[in-house]
Design an enzyme around this catalytic site. Sequence first.
Site, PDB file in Angstrom:
ATOM      1  N   ASP A 142      40.968  55.203   2.999  1.00 39.60           N
ATOM      2  CA  ASP A 142      41.988  55.485   4.011  1.00 39.60           C
ATOM      3  C   ASP A 142      41.305  56.086   5.226  1.00 39.60           C
ATOM      4  OD1 ASP A 142      44.189  54.570   2.583  1.00 39.60           O
ATOM      5  OD2 ASP A 142      44.611  56.515   1.694  1.00 39.60           O
TER       6      ASP A 142
ATOM      7  N   ASP B 251      48.063  49.616   4.071  1.00 32.80           N
ATOM      8  CA  ASP B 251      49.278  50.438   3.996  1.00 32.80           C
ATOM      9  C   ASP B 251      50.257  50.077   5.112  1.00 32.80           C
ATOM     10  OD1 ASP B 251      48.117  51.808   1.852  1.00 32.80           O
ATOM     11  OD2 ASP B 251      47.352  53.412   3.129  1.00 32.80           O
TER      12      ASP B 251
END
EC number: 3.4.23.36
Length: 150
Positions: A113, A129
């Site tokens: 991430d 995402d």
Amino acid sequence: MKKLLSLVIIVVGIVADQIFKNWIVANIQLGDTEKIWPNVLSLTYIKNDGAAWSSFSGQQWFFLILTPIVLVVALWFLWKKMAQNWYFIGLTLIIAGALGNFIDRIRQGFVVDMFQTEFINFPIFNIADILLSVGFVLLFIAILTDKETK
């Protein structure tokens, strides 16, 4: 034609996600932050072994079982609802995002991430995402506007 378009969107989404994740790993140290847009957006490299807000942290088995199920269901609905644009776009983005993060989980045991919002307390996230989130919003719109479900 829509099947080909769906495949192209999925491949482009996965490739963009994986290339950017690889760039982050190669250029930003784990835990470090690079400001992109002060007080708005930064790049912060983290390893996420859970889901949003680190829910199910350390439960890789859960995602390794759940993701293929989600993909099969999404592909089935995509096949059935391809003629309806909201379903088509939403499900295509969900498949792309799910595959992008699934590749990370299989390859590395965690998801990379990197996007951190600075103006609001929000979990750090990645391109996959974004694809998943937009896909679920569009799927919700599709369900709400589907004349067959009313």
